[in-house]
Scaffold this motif. Structure first.
Motif, PDB file in Angstrom:
ATOM      1  N   VAL A  60       0.870  -1.180   0.000  1.00 45.64           N
ATOM      2  CA  VAL A  60       0.000   0.000   0.000  1.00 45.64           C
ATOM      3  C   VAL A  60       0.901   1.222   0.000  1.00 45.64           C
ATOM      4  N   ASP A  61       0.695   2.036  -0.998  1.00 43.60           N
ATOM      5  CA  ASP A  61       1.500   3.219  -1.233  1.00 43.60           C
ATOM      6  C   ASP A  61       0.966   4.397  -0.409  1.00 43.60           C
ATOM      7  N   LYS A  62       1.803   5.401  -0.152  1.00 44.75           N
ATOM      8  CA  LYS A  62       1.343   6.508   0.711  1.00 44.75           C
ATOM      9  C   LYS A  62       0.161   7.276   0.118  1.00 44.75           C
ATOM     10  N   SER A  63       0.003   7.238  -1.205  1.00 46.91           N
ATOM     11  CA  SER A  63      -1.140   7.925  -1.818  1.00 46.91           C
ATOM     12  C   SER A  63      -2.448   7.167  -1.614  1.00 46.91           C
ATOM     13  N   GLU A  64      -2.358   5.967  -1.080  1.00 45.47           N
ATOM     14  CA  GLU A  64      -3.545   5.123  -0.921  1.00 45.47           C
ATOM     15  C   GLU A  64      -4.117   5.148   0.494  1.00 45.47           C
ATOM     16  N   LEU A  65      -3.573   6.054   1.315  1.00 49.34           N
ATOM     17  CA  LEU A  65      -4.096   6.212   2.672  1.00 49.34           C
ATOM     18  C   LEU A  65      -5.010   7.427   2.746  1.00 49.34           C
ATOM     19  N   LYS A  66      -5.863   7.427   3.753  1.00 47.42           N
ATOM     20  CA  LYS A  66      -6.747   8.574   3.966  1.00 47.42           C
ATOM     21  C   LYS A  66      -5.987   9.754   4.561  1.00 47.42           C
ATOM     22  N   VAL A  67      -4.840   9.490   5.145  1.00 38.28           N
ATOM     23  CA  VAL A  67      -4.067  10.556   5.780  1.00 38.28           C
ATOM     24  C   VAL A  67      -2.701  10.677   5.109  1.00 38.28           C
ATOM     25  N   ARG A  68      -2.114  11.857   5.252  1.00 39.96           N
ATOM     26  CA  ARG A  68      -0.752  12.018   4.779  1.00 39.96           C
ATOM     27  C   ARG A  68       0.190  11.380   5.796  1.00 39.96           C
ATOM     28  N   VAL A  69       1.253  10.761   5.280  1.00 39.80           N
ATOM     29  CA  VAL A  69       2.237  10.146   6.168  1.00 39.80           C
ATOM     30  C   VAL A  69       3.372  11.150   6.335  1.00 39.80           C
ATOM     31  N   GLY A  70       3.275  11.926   7.421  1.00 40.17           N
ATOM     32  CA  GLY A  70       4.189  13.054   7.615  1.00 40.17           C
ATOM     33  C   GLY A  70       5.656  12.676   7.574  1.00 40.17           C
ATOM     34  N   MET A  71       5.995  11.492   8.079  1.00 33.34           N
ATOM     35  CA  MET A  71       7.395  11.080   8.117  1.00 33.34           C
ATOM     36  C   MET A  71       7.926  10.742   6.727  1.00 33.34           C
ATOM     37  N   LYS A  72       7.021  10.638   5.754  1.00 35.24           N
ATOM     38  CA  LYS A  72       7.446  10.339   4.392  1.00 35.24           C
ATOM     39  C   LYS A  72       7.229  11.531   3.458  1.00 35.24           C
ATOM     40  N   GLU A  73       6.958  12.695   4.025  1.00 34.23           N
ATOM     41  CA  GLU A  73       6.719  13.895   3.221  1.00 34.23           C
ATOM     42  C   GLU A  73       7.768  14.956   3.541  1.00 34.23           C
ATOM     43  N   THR A  74       8.068  15.792   2.552  1.00 28.61           N
ATOM     44  CA  THR A  74       8.994  16.899   2.800  1.00 28.61           C
ATOM     45  C   THR A  74       8.269  18.235   2.699  1.00 28.61           C
ATOM     46  N   VAL A  75       7.005  18.198   2.254  1.00 30.95           N
ATOM     47  CA  VAL A  75       6.228  19.413   2.080  1.00 30.95           C
ATOM     48  C   VAL A  75       5.083  19.398   3.096  1.00 30.95           C
ATOM     49  N   ASP A  76       4.818  20.542   3.711  1.00 33.84           N
ATOM     50  CA  ASP A  76       3.701  20.633   4.662  1.00 33.84           C
ATOM     51  C   ASP A  76       2.388  20.415   3.943  1.00 33.84           C
ATOM     52  N   PRO A  77       1.359  19.917   4.613  1.00 31.98           N
ATOM     53  CA  PRO A  77       1.387  19.473   6.008  1.00 31.98           C
ATOM     54  C   PRO A  77       2.037  18.103   6.184  1.00 31.98           C
ATOM     55  N   ARG A  78       2.795  17.971   7.285  1.00 34.59           N
ATOM     56  CA  ARG A  78       3.445  16.698   7.611  1.00 34.59           C
ATOM     57  C   ARG A  78       2.957  16.260   8.987  1.00 34.59           C
ATOM     58  N   PRO A  79       1.787  15.632   9.037  1.00 30.65           N
ATOM     59  CA  PRO A  79       1.287  15.192  10.343  1.00 30.65           C
ATOM     60  C   PRO A  79       2.246  14.196  10.981  1.00 30.65           C
ATOM     61  N   ILE A  80       2.523  14.413  12.255  1.00 31.54           N
ATOM     62  CA  ILE A  80       3.426  13.512  12.986  1.00 31.54           C
ATOM     63  C   ILE A  80       2.661  12.828  14.110  1.00 31.54           C
ATOM     64  N   CYS A  81       1.958  13.637  14.910  1.00 32.46           N
ATOM     65  CA  CYS A  81       1.137  13.079  15.984  1.00 32.46           C
ATOM     66  C   CYS A  81      -0.308  13.086  15.509  1.00 32.46           C
ATOM     67  N   TYR A  82      -0.835  11.887  15.254  1.00 36.45           N
ATOM     68  CA  TYR A  82      -2.180  11.765  14.690  1.00 36.45           C
ATOM     69  C   TYR A  82      -3.257  11.792  15.774  1.00 36.45           C
ATOM     70  N   CYS A  83      -2.900  11.361  16.970  1.00 40.13           N
ATOM     71  CA  CYS A  83      -3.906  11.293  18.033  1.00 40.13           C
ATOM     72  C   CYS A  83      -4.300  12.680  18.498  1.00 40.13           C
ATOM     73  N   PHE A  84      -3.321  13.573  18.608  1.00 41.58           N
ATOM     74  CA  PHE A  84      -3.603  14.891  19.159  1.00 41.58           C
ATOM     75  C   PHE A  84      -3.366  15.998  18.136  1.00 41.58           C
ATOM     76  N   GLY A  85      -3.115  15.611  16.890  1.00 37.24           N
ATOM     77  CA  GLY A  85      -3.068  16.567  15.798  1.00 37.24           C
ATOM     78  C   GLY A  85      -1.897  17.539  15.820  1.00 37.24           C
ATOM     79  N   HIS A  86      -0.682  17.000  15.800  1.00 38.48           N
ATOM     80  CA  HIS A  86       0.480  17.891  15.724  1.00 38.48           C
ATOM     81  C   HIS A  86       1.263  17.637  14.441  1.00 38.48           C
ATOM     82  N   ASP A  87       1.625  18.741  13.801  1.00 38.05           N
ATOM     83  CA  ASP A  87       2.316  18.719  12.531  1.00 38.05           C
ATOM     84  C   ASP A  87       3.808  18.998  12.748  1.00 38.05           C
ATOM     85  N   ALA A  88       4.641  18.479  11.870  1.00 38.35           N
ATOM     86  CA  ALA A  88       6.090  18.714  12.001  1.00 38.35           C
ATOM     87  C   ALA A  88       6.412  20.198  12.104  1.00 38.35           C
ATOM     88  N   ALA A  89       5.671  21.030  11.355  1.00 37.09           N
ATOM     89  CA  ALA A  89       5.958  22.465  11.351  1.00 37.09           C
ATOM     90  C   ALA A  89       5.795  23.094  12.741  1.00 37.09           C
TER      91      ALA A  89
END
Ligand SMILES: [Zn+2]
Length: 171
Positions: A60-89
């Motif tokens: 399953v490729d990252k484009s096939e998920l409902k969410v962005r995989v922040g650890m595999k992205e270099t452009v915002d938004p890069r979600p890191i904490c999904y439970c409490f909603g924190h972005d790398a930025a």
């Protein structure tokens, strides 16, 4: 027992519960997959595979998920904490403003209270704190003056002049 490797990048991934796959895969992807169990998470930042199933060969490729995989992205938004909603930025902004971030302790506190839902919300099926620390450390590294890099990066050249195509380990 050996850990099955990502078929694309050969990284070792940890095994996921079916809940992670059923919660985060797009519905058309779920319809395509023959199994829900036995998927593993690929941790490599520049590998587009998020999950692989070593027995069926399904990926399953990252484009096939409902969410962005922040650890595999270099452009915002890069979600890191999904439970409490924190972005790398957010972590990077904290570090550049005050040299550290208080969010990781906040997340840890909420996890301790049992408020986290990592297996359901995070594509890696596990707590984000390791990723959070990675992002914070990287941001601190960018903020500090870069230390001198004495020749460590110079690759050996093979005697025949053909350079080995080594994996880029730049973080
Ligand atoms: Zn991979």
């Amino acid at each position: 027992m050996s850990t099955p490797l990502c078929p694309v990048c050969q990284a070792k991934g940890r095994r996921l519960k079916p809940l992670t796959v059923t919660s985060l895969a797009r519905s058309e992807v779920l319809a395509r997959l023959t199994v829900r169990e036995g998927f593993h998470y690929c941790p490599t930042a520049d590998c587009a595979v998020v999950w692989y199933q070593p027995e069926t060969g399904e990926v399953v490729d990252k484009s096939e998920l409902k969410v962005r995989v922040g650890m595999k992205e270099t452009v915002d938004p890069r979600p890191i904490c999904y439970c409490f909603g924190h972005d790398a930025a957010e972590f990077e902004a904290d570090v550049s403003r005050q040299g550290h971030s208080d969010i990781p302790a906040e997340i840890a506190g909420k996890c301790k209270q049992g408020l986290d839902r990592c297996e359901e919300k995070n594509p890696q099926g596990a707590c984000c704190l390791g990723n959070v620390n990675q992002v914070v450390q990287a941001a601190k590294g960018k903020r500090a003056p870069a230390p001198a890099q004495p020749f460590a990066q110079v690759a050996d050249t093979a005697c025949c002049g053909v350079e080995e195509n080594e994996a880029d380990d730049g973080k």
